[in-house]
Scaffold this motif. Sequence first.
Motif, mmCIF file in Angstrom:
data_model
loop_
_atom_site.group_PDB
_atom_site.id
_atom_site.type_symbol
_atom_site.label_atom_id
_atom_site.label_comp_id
_atom_site.label_asym_id
_atom_site.label_seq_id
_atom_site.Cartn_x
_atom_site.Cartn_y
_atom_site.Cartn_z
ATOM 1 N N CYS A 98 0.868 -1.174 0.000
ATOM 2 C CA CYS A 98 0.000 0.000 0.000
ATOM 3 C C CYS A 98 0.903 1.222 0.000
ATOM 4 C CB CYS A 98 -0.889 0.008 1.240
ATOM 5 S SG CYS A 98 -1.836 1.545 1.395
ATOM 6 N N VAL A 99 0.753 2.062 -1.015
ATOM 7 C CA VAL A 99 1.511 3.303 -1.101
ATOM 8 C C VAL A 99 0.585 4.432 -0.664
ATOM 9 C CG1 VAL A 99 2.791 4.861 -2.612
ATOM 10 C CG2 VAL A 99 2.872 2.375 -3.008
ATOM 11 N N LYS A 100 0.957 5.090 0.399
ATOM 12 C CA LYS A 100 0.142 6.194 0.923
ATOM 13 C C LYS A 100 0.342 7.415 0.037
ATOM 14 C CE LYS A 100 1.093 4.303 5.444
ATOM 15 N NZ LYS A 100 1.857 4.501 6.675
ATOM 16 N N ARG A 109 3.901 12.970 1.839
ATOM 17 C CA ARG A 109 5.097 13.566 2.428
ATOM 18 C C ARG A 109 4.891 13.611 3.940
ATOM 19 N NH1 ARG A 109 9.017 15.613 -0.195
ATOM 20 N NH2 ARG A 109 9.387 17.195 1.392
ATOM 21 N N ALA A 110 4.873 12.440 4.522
ATOM 22 C CA ALA A 110 4.633 12.326 5.960
ATOM 23 C C ALA A 110 5.857 12.768 6.737
ATOM 24 C CB ALA A 110 4.297 10.877 6.307
ATOM 25 N N LYS A 111 5.625 13.090 7.979
ATOM 26 C CA LYS A 111 6.735 13.424 8.870
ATOM 27 C C LYS A 111 7.217 12.143 9.524
ATOM 28 C CE LYS A 111 5.342 18.107 9.961
ATOM 29 N NZ LYS A 111 5.035 19.056 11.034
ATOM 30 N N SER A 112 8.516 12.026 9.622
ATOM 31 C CA SER A 112 9.099 10.888 10.311
ATOM 32 C C SER A 112 8.996 11.131 11.816
ATOM 33 C CB SER A 112 10.564 10.724 9.923
ATOM 34 O OG SER A 112 11.173 9.754 10.736
ATOM 35 N N ALA A 113 8.669 10.085 12.546
ATOM 36 C CA ALA A 113 8.638 10.197 14.001
ATOM 37 C C ALA A 113 10.056 10.278 14.572
ATOM 38 C CB ALA A 113 7.901 9.010 14.593
ATOM 39 N N ALA A 114 11.036 9.891 13.780
ATOM 40 C CA ALA A 114 12.443 9.975 14.175
ATOM 41 C C ALA A 114 13.221 10.561 12.999
ATOM 42 C CB ALA A 114 12.960 8.602 14.554
ATOM 43 N N THR A 116 15.690 12.479 12.434
ATOM 44 C CA THR A 116 17.145 12.572 12.360
ATOM 45 C C THR A 116 17.800 11.243 12.026
ATOM 46 O OG1 THR A 116 17.362 12.184 14.736
ATOM 47 C CG2 THR A 116 17.223 14.492 14.000
ATOM 48 N N ILE A 117 17.027 10.149 12.122
ATOM 49 C CA ILE A 117 17.656 8.846 11.880
ATOM 50 C C ILE A 117 16.926 7.972 10.856
ATOM 51 C CG2 ILE A 117 18.822 8.763 14.095
ATOM 52 C CD1 ILE A 117 16.588 6.913 15.100
ATOM 53 N N TRP A 118 15.622 8.224 10.571
ATOM 54 C CA TRP A 118 14.876 7.376 9.639
ATOM 55 C C TRP A 118 13.955 8.209 8.752
ATOM 56 C CZ3 TRP A 118 17.320 3.139 9.655
ATOM 57 C CH2 TRP A 118 17.740 2.521 10.824
ATOM 58 N N PRO A 119 13.729 7.732 7.509
ATOM 59 C CA PRO A 119 12.777 8.432 6.640
ATOM 60 C C PRO A 119 11.340 8.172 7.101
ATOM 61 C CG PRO A 119 13.618 6.464 5.545
ATOM 62 C CD PRO A 119 14.369 6.586 6.843
ATOM 63 N N ALA A 120 10.449 8.964 6.605
ATOM 64 C CA ALA A 120 9.030 8.766 6.902
ATOM 65 C C ALA A 120 8.525 7.547 6.131
ATOM 66 C CB ALA A 120 8.235 9.999 6.492
ATOM 67 N N SER A 121 7.595 6.826 6.712
ATOM 68 C CA SER A 121 7.053 5.637 6.062
ATOM 69 C C SER A 121 5.890 6.025 5.157
ATOM 70 C CB SER A 121 6.563 4.640 7.112
ATOM 71 O OG SER A 121 5.976 3.532 6.473
ATOM 72 N N ALA A 122 5.984 5.614 3.899
ATOM 73 C CA ALA A 122 4.917 5.877 2.939
ATOM 74 C C ALA A 122 4.315 4.583 2.411
ATOM 75 C CB ALA A 122 5.458 6.716 1.782
ATOM 76 N N THR A 123 4.658 3.450 3.043
ATOM 77 C CA THR A 123 4.172 2.154 2.572
ATOM 78 C C THR A 123 3.744 1.259 3.727
ATOM 79 O OG1 THR A 123 6.425 1.283 2.597
ATOM 80 C CG2 THR A 123 5.604 2.119 0.490
#
Length: 168
Positions: A98-100, A109-114, A116-123
């Motif tokens: 599933c691609v959001k 273009r979601a915000k990452s909860a972290a 500084t260390i991980w990209p935002a999840s779009a799937t």
Amino acid sequence: MKVLKLNICSLFITDPPWKIDADKAVDVEGTAIQKVLENYDDSSKEIIPLLESIIKEMWRVGKPDCWVVMFCGIRHWNYLTEKFRETGFQVYTKPLVCVKTQIDGSVVRAKSAAPTIWPASATDFMVLARKGNSILARLNEGDAIQCPPLISAAQRIHQAQKPIRLMT
């Protein structure tokens, strides 16, 4: 599921509770969700045995021709696929994805909860399994499903609520 009769379900859609105690870690530590996600590990010793027993119960409770959609992290897809196969299910050869998307169809273009260390999840990823000779209700659909965003977080019934388009 253990009290359900044999062969009564045509479809199972499940989103297992990975890292079910993450909210408690935030409450206890009094920190932002980023702290939890920095230490996030969804290889929970509790969830894997639970899922193995659930897969066996799905086989028992599922009608002779039934479907299963199980959401999972990509790191667990191979393991869960093997457990479904060991139980007797046929499994699609790769994850459903599933691609959001935004309302305009572009990838969210979601915000990452972290950030500084991980990209935002779009799937989101899913195992698609079937028992017997079940056939798809909608033919020629792809294995990547684009889904526009849900209503705002404040209006959701559940924090992991899935879009109707995806459920369809």
